[in-house]
Design an enzyme around this catalytic site. Structure first.
Site, PDB file in Angstrom:
ATOM      1  N   ASP A  37      -6.887  -1.872   1.329  1.00 27.08           N
ATOM      2  CA  ASP A  37      -7.407  -0.942   2.338  1.00 27.08           C
ATOM      3  C   ASP A  37      -8.128  -1.768   3.391  1.00 27.08           C
ATOM      4  O   ASP A  37      -8.996  -2.572   3.063  1.00 27.08           O
ATOM      5  CB  ASP A  37      -8.386   0.045   1.683  1.00 27.08           C
ATOM      6  CG  ASP A  37      -8.927   1.066   2.665  1.00 27.08           C
ATOM      7  OD1 ASP A  37      -8.131   1.606   3.459  1.00 27.08           O
ATOM      8  OD2 ASP A  37     -10.149   1.331   2.640  1.00 27.08           O
ATOM      9  N   ARG A  84       0.834  -1.210   0.000  1.00 24.76           N
ATOM     10  CA  ARG A  84       0.000   0.000   0.000  1.00 24.76           C
ATOM     11  C   ARG A  84       0.862   1.250   0.000  1.00 24.76           C
ATOM     12  O   ARG A  84       1.781   1.379   0.795  1.00 24.76           O
ATOM     13  CB  ARG A  84      -0.891   0.015   1.246  1.00 24.76           C
ATOM     14  CG  ARG A  84      -1.550   1.359   1.533  1.00 24.76           C
ATOM     15  CD  ARG A  84      -2.953   1.423   1.011  1.00 24.76           C
ATOM     16  NE  ARG A  84      -3.597   2.697   1.286  1.00 24.76           N
ATOM     17  CZ  ARG A  84      -4.721   2.836   1.969  1.00 24.76           C
ATOM     18  NH1 ARG A  84      -5.323   1.777   2.469  1.00 24.76           N
ATOM     19  NH2 ARG A  84      -5.275   4.015   2.140  1.00 24.76           N
ATOM     20  N   ASP A  90     -10.192  -1.359   6.999  1.00 25.07           N
ATOM     21  CA  ASP A  90     -10.829  -0.431   7.931  1.00 25.07           C
ATOM     22  C   ASP A  90     -11.482  -1.193   9.074  1.00 25.07           C
ATOM     23  O   ASP A  90     -12.062  -2.267   8.861  1.00 25.07           O
ATOM     24  CB  ASP A  90     -11.927   0.379   7.222  1.00 25.07           C
ATOM     25  CG  ASP A  90     -11.383   1.353   6.184  1.00 25.07           C
ATOM     26  OD1 ASP A  90     -10.190   1.676   6.217  1.00 25.07           O
ATOM     27  OD2 ASP A  90     -12.185   1.785   5.334  1.00 25.07           O
ATOM     28  N   ARG A 120      -5.743   1.687  -4.469  1.00 21.46           N
ATOM     29  CA  ARG A 120      -4.786   1.084  -3.548  1.00 21.46           C
ATOM     30  C   ARG A 120      -4.839  -0.430  -3.632  1.00 21.46           C
ATOM     31  O   ARG A 120      -5.876  -1.027  -3.946  1.00 21.46           O
ATOM     32  CB  ARG A 120      -5.002   1.561  -2.109  1.00 21.46           C
ATOM     33  CG  ARG A 120      -6.224   1.081  -1.360  1.00 21.46           C
ATOM     34  CD  ARG A 120      -7.554   1.519  -1.882  1.00 21.46           C
ATOM     35  NE  ARG A 120      -7.899   2.917  -1.766  1.00 21.46           N
ATOM     36  CZ  ARG A 120      -8.426   3.476  -0.692  1.00 21.46           C
ATOM     37  NH1 ARG A 120      -8.658   2.775   0.380  1.00 21.46           N
ATOM     38  NH2 ARG A 120      -8.739   4.730  -0.705  1.00 21.46           N
TER      39      ARG A 120
HETATM   40  P1  ATP Z   1     -12.420   6.035   4.257  1.00 19.83           P
HETATM   41  O1  ATP Z   1     -11.985   6.281   5.678  1.00 19.83           O
HETATM   42  O2  ATP Z   1     -13.439   7.019   3.763  1.00 19.83           O
HETATM   43  O3  ATP Z   1     -12.840   4.601   4.009  1.00 19.83           O
HETATM   44  P2  ATP Z   1      -9.790   5.510   3.235  1.00 19.83           P
HETATM   45  O4  ATP Z   1      -9.976   4.155   3.849  1.00 19.83           O
HETATM   46  O5  ATP Z   1      -9.375   5.547   1.813  1.00 19.83           O
HETATM   47  O6  ATP Z   1     -11.157   6.340   3.358  1.00 19.83           O
HETATM   48  P3  ATP Z   1      -7.279   5.986   4.448  1.00 19.83           P
HETATM   49  O7  ATP Z   1      -6.377   6.860   3.665  1.00 19.83           O
HETATM   50  O8  ATP Z   1      -7.072   4.507   4.371  1.00 19.83           O
HETATM   51  O9  ATP Z   1      -8.783   6.362   4.068  1.00 19.83           O
HETATM   52  O10 ATP Z   1      -7.236   6.370   5.991  1.00 19.83           O
HETATM   53  C1  ATP Z   1      -7.330   7.683   6.415  1.00 19.83           C
HETATM   54  C2  ATP Z   1      -7.263   7.714   7.934  1.00 19.83           C
HETATM   55  O11 ATP Z   1      -8.447   7.204   8.508  1.00 19.83           O
HETATM   56  C3  ATP Z   1      -6.181   6.879   8.540  1.00 19.83           C
HETATM   57  O12 ATP Z   1      -5.052   7.650   8.769  1.00 19.83           O
HETATM   58  C4  ATP Z   1      -6.780   6.359   9.854  1.00 19.83           C
HETATM   59  O13 ATP Z   1      -6.068   6.838  10.963  1.00 19.83           O
HETATM   60  C5  ATP Z   1      -8.150   6.971   9.864  1.00 19.83           C
HETATM   61  N1  ATP Z   1      -9.237   6.173  10.455  1.00 19.83           N
HETATM   62  C6  ATP Z   1     -10.187   6.686  11.286  1.00 19.83           C
HETATM   63  N2  ATP Z   1     -11.070   5.746  11.651  1.00 19.83           N
HETATM   64  C7  ATP Z   1     -10.679   4.587  11.042  1.00 19.83           C
HETATM   65  C8  ATP Z   1     -11.216   3.270  11.054  1.00 19.83           C
HETATM   66  N3  ATP Z   1     -12.322   2.958  11.737  1.00 19.83           N
HETATM   67  N4  ATP Z   1     -10.570   2.323  10.322  1.00 19.83           N
HETATM   68  C9  ATP Z   1      -9.452   2.658   9.605  1.00 19.83           C
HETATM   69  N5  ATP Z   1      -8.890   3.887   9.565  1.00 19.83           N
HETATM   70  C10 ATP Z   1      -9.507   4.850  10.276  1.00 19.83           C
HETATM   71 CA    CA Z   2     -11.752   2.724   3.458  1.00 19.23          CA
HETATM   72 CA    CA Z   3      -8.587   2.983   5.270  1.00 21.44          CA
END
Ligand code: ATP
Ligand code: CA
Ligand code: CA
Length: 165
Positions: free
Chosen positions: A95, A83, A97, A92
């Site tokens: 990902d 990533r 979450d 990416r």
């Molecule tokens: P989205 O959050 O809308 O799904 P994304 O997954 O593409 O977008 P990332 O760039 O992967 O966004 O992550 C951005 C930030 O989100 C990370 O730095 C992380 O700290 C934060 N974050 C906040 N809450 C969560 C969560 N529940 N799971 C994962 N990351 C989180």
């Molecule tokens: Ca996401």
């Molecule tokens: Ca994410």
């Protein structure tokens, strides 16, 4: 430490998507006891720049890790799959979450649980409800009751869940 049932959302739209998802599932299985894995869904990207379709899935684990420790582990797995963080919501390889962590609400810098945008995303809700049919938000709302609001979004059930020993 009490174990918590957590849901992790997986997405990939770069490189060998299926192998990134499979590698992530194996790694997530080592973060606790793997309870269930959804089918793999193929979904159109929502927001961000123009980019290819995603594979999405949800894994449910019972874990002793605290929410922030879980996120740190998931970040390592993302990095292992190459990533790179460029623009937000860009393409990416992987990902990961944290969608739900028991009935807990987490509001820390860098970690919000339930995932703040999961209710707007059929590509999250559909596999989540498949893997964890009685999942609830901290206030007791059934996650399945959120599906109606996103029924206009297209997701295609792509492949059955991988099996784990
Ligand atoms: P989205 O959050 O809308 O799904 P994304 O997954 O593409 O977008 P990332 O760039 O992967 O966004 O992550 C951005 C930030 O989100 C990370 O730095 C992380 O700290 C934060 N974050 C906040 N809450 C969560 C969560 N529940 N799971 C994962 N990351 C989180
Ligand atoms: Ca996401
Ligand atoms: Ca994410």
């Amino acid at each position: 430490v009490a174990s918590h049932r957590a849901a992790v959302g997986l997405g990939s739209n770069l490189g060998d998507r299926r192998s990134h998802i499979d590698a992530a599932l194996s790694a997530i299985a080592r973060l606790g006891r793997l309870v269930a894995v959804s089918s793999i869904y193929e979904t159109a990207p929502v927001g961000g720049p123009e980019q290819g379709p995603y594979l999405n899935a949800v894994a449910v684990i019972d874990t002793d890790l605290a929410p922030i420790a879980l996120l740190t582990c998931l970040r390592h797995v993302e990095q292992q799959q190459g990533r790179e963080r460029r623009e937000r919501w860009g393409p990416r390889t992987l990902d990961l979450d944290v969608l739900l962590y028991g009935h807990e609400t987490v509001a820390m810098q860098g970690l919000t649980v339930p995932h703040p945008r999961m209710g707007e995303r059929r590509f999250v809700l559909e596999p989540l409800v498949e893997a964890w049919p009685d999942a609830e938000l901290p206030d007791g709302t059934a996650v399945g009751s959120l599906l109606d609001a996103v029924s206009d979004q297209d997701v295609v059930r792509h492949e059955p869940p991988p099996t784990f020993p």
